[in-house]
Design a protein around this motif. Structure first.
Motif, PDB file in Angstrom:
ATOM      1  N   VAL A 135      -6.452   7.642  14.468  1.00  0.00           N
ATOM      2  CA  VAL A 135      -5.549   8.357  15.362  1.00  0.00           C
ATOM      3  C   VAL A 135      -5.603   9.848  15.060  1.00  0.00           C
ATOM      4  O   VAL A 135      -5.521  10.268  13.903  1.00  0.00           O
ATOM      5  CB  VAL A 135      -4.107   7.836  15.209  1.00  0.00           C
ATOM      6  CG1 VAL A 135      -3.145   8.673  16.058  1.00  0.00           C
ATOM      7  CG2 VAL A 135      -4.024   6.367  15.609  1.00  0.00           C
ATOM      8  N   THR A 177      -6.368   1.156  24.411  1.00  0.00           N
ATOM      9  CA  THR A 177      -5.494   2.060  23.663  1.00  0.00           C
ATOM     10  C   THR A 177      -4.310   1.234  23.155  1.00  0.00           C
ATOM     11  O   THR A 177      -4.488   0.077  22.801  1.00  0.00           O
ATOM     12  CB  THR A 177      -5.052   3.222  24.552  1.00  0.00           C
ATOM     13  OG1 THR A 177      -4.410   2.706  25.733  1.00  0.00           O
ATOM     14  CG2 THR A 177      -6.256   4.058  24.975  1.00  0.00           C
ATOM     15  N   LYS A 211       0.892  10.443  23.684  1.00  0.00           N
ATOM     16  CA  LYS A 211      -0.089   9.418  23.358  1.00  0.00           C
ATOM     17  C   LYS A 211      -0.478   8.655  24.629  1.00  0.00           C
ATOM     18  O   LYS A 211       0.320   8.524  25.556  1.00  0.00           O
ATOM     19  CB  LYS A 211       0.464   8.429  22.319  1.00  0.00           C
ATOM     20  CG  LYS A 211       0.722   9.042  20.943  1.00  0.00           C
ATOM     21  CD  LYS A 211       1.199   8.007  19.953  1.00  0.00           C
ATOM     22  CE  LYS A 211       1.525   8.624  18.595  1.00  0.00           C
ATOM     23  NZ  LYS A 211       0.320   9.058  17.867  1.00  0.00           N
ATOM     24  N   ASP A 304      -0.896  13.513  18.125  1.00  0.00           N
ATOM     25  CA  ASP A 304      -1.216  13.251  19.529  1.00  0.00           C
ATOM     26  C   ASP A 304      -2.449  12.350  19.589  1.00  0.00           C
ATOM     27  O   ASP A 304      -3.357  12.453  18.755  1.00  0.00           O
ATOM     28  CB  ASP A 304      -1.516  14.552  20.267  1.00  0.00           C
ATOM     29  CG  ASP A 304      -0.256  15.345  20.567  1.00  0.00           C
ATOM     30  OD1 ASP A 304       0.835  14.775  20.537  1.00  0.00           O
ATOM     31  OD2 ASP A 304      -0.388  16.563  20.829  1.00  0.00           O
ATOM     32  N   ALA A 305      -2.463  11.458  20.557  1.00  0.00           N
ATOM     33  CA  ALA A 305      -3.627  10.575  20.749  1.00  0.00           C
ATOM     34  C   ALA A 305      -3.797  10.375  22.251  1.00  0.00           C
ATOM     35  O   ALA A 305      -3.347   9.383  22.823  1.00  0.00           O
ATOM     36  CB  ALA A 305      -3.429   9.241  20.037  1.00  0.00           C
TER      37      ALA A 305
END
Length: 344
Positions: A135, A177, A211, A304-305
């Motif tokens: 991540v 995801t 995300k 953040d992803a």
């Protein structure tokens, strides 16, 4: 071996379409079974544990991914046109070696061998994971891996085996995801909902975190569209899969709290959380796997992803569920299926 199938008139690809779904008992697999049954496919579902949804029992056959003879028999009997391979060991608890994730490595080889023995198989989807890169790490290309644990490394092997194999059917690789929705269990993103439900969730300082998540019913919709897409658009390609708009965690948590009828979520200073995480690190080292917070988990939470997916969106089109509707449905399901009762 009896391989019954559900059958309803299909609005998409015709009532003769036959799909085999591995890993059918998990969150994603069970939702996929529902989706394809509702759209008229003849479905065969398989897993190592029996279905948690009673309606799936009629199309279910138990089969271990490590049992190549059993897989061969299952595929030969059902003769699928399509294969959605979701079966895998998905926890991250293994710390000794890759051997614990044989289902994600040798199991993939076995599935490919069984698929190659089916002359009528047109297309298969092989499922990897976004965790082939930790991540916060954004890969530069499809072969740029950064796995944080043995589970993630096993999914790297899933991708490498798929690409190196001589697969006769058209194939697609997907990296789901963070998939969530009705049917999820703990440990999973259900815990995020449960902590908000119990009033235990706190916003992490004043940071704004985004995300890419995926609602499980949108995921099933996307899988069908990938199976139906033109060959040139998907064959031998890899796609991240999730909802196209990233989720702002602070806003989403507030939305979940409102659906549960909870008061406004409070904020905790990041310094306090870092101290708690370090304590969690110590507890994990002495053998407690269920530690609520560690430095690794806190780092994931603060990173953040976001995975832009314009190629996938061009193929699958608008998704059927927006965040508010998906959250409302999930909260309703959680109210009907408390942890003490379990899903039905």
């Amino acid at each position: 071996m009896s391989i019954p199938g559900h059958h309803i008139e299909s609005p998409y690809m015709g009532s003769s379409q036959r799909i085999l779904i591995t890993g059918s008992t998990g969150l994603i697999g069970a939702s996929a079974v529902d989706h394809f049954v509702e759209r008229g496919y003849v479905v065969a579902a398989t897993d190592v544990v029996p279905p948690r949804v009673r309606a799936h029992e009629g199309c279910f056959t138990r089969c271990d991914l490590m049992d190549v003879a059993g897989l061969m028999k299952l595929f030969a009997k059902f003769q699928p046109n399509y294969l959605l391979h979701l079966g895998a060991r998905t926890d991250t608890f293994e710390r000794r070696s890759l051997d614990g994730y044989a289902a994600n490595i040798q199991g993939v080889r076995n599935v490919i061998a069984a698929a190659n023995a089916c002359p009528g198989l047109r297309r298969l989807i092989m499922t990897s994971s976004r965790l082939v890169c930790r991540v916060g790490y954004m890969p530069r290309h499809d072969e740029d891996f950064c796995p944080p644990n043995f589970y993630a490394q096993s999914k790297v092997e899933t991708e490498r085996i798929t690409k190196a194999s001589e697969i006769r059917a058209e194939w697609v690789l997907t990296r789901p995801t963070a998939i969530w929705g009705p049917g999820f269990l703990v440990p999973s993103y259900r815990d995020f909902f449960e902590q908000i439900r119990k009033g235990r969730y706190l916003h992490l300082g004043n940071v704004e975190i985004q995300k890419t998540f995926g609602y499980v019913k949108n995921f099933a919709f996307q899988m069908e569209r990938l199976l139906a897409a033109p060959v040139r658009a998907v064959h031998r390609k890899l796609f991240y899969v999730g909802d196209y708009e990233p989720v702002r965690l602070r806003q989403w948590a507030d939305l979940i709290a409102r659906e549960f009828g909870r008061p406004r979520i409070r904020t905790v200073p990041l310094g306090v959380l870092r101290v708690v995480a370090r304590v969690g690190d110590v507890l994990k080292r002495v053998g407690w796997d269920a530690v609520p917070l560690t430095s690794y988990r806190l780092g994931n939470m603060l990173s953040d992803a976001v995975h832009p997916m314009p190629e996938l969106e061009a193929i699958t089109g608008p998704l059927p569920y927006g965040l508010e509707q998906a959250t409302r449905e999930t909260v309703a399901w959680l109210k009907e299926n408390p942890l003490s009762k379990g899903p039905s």
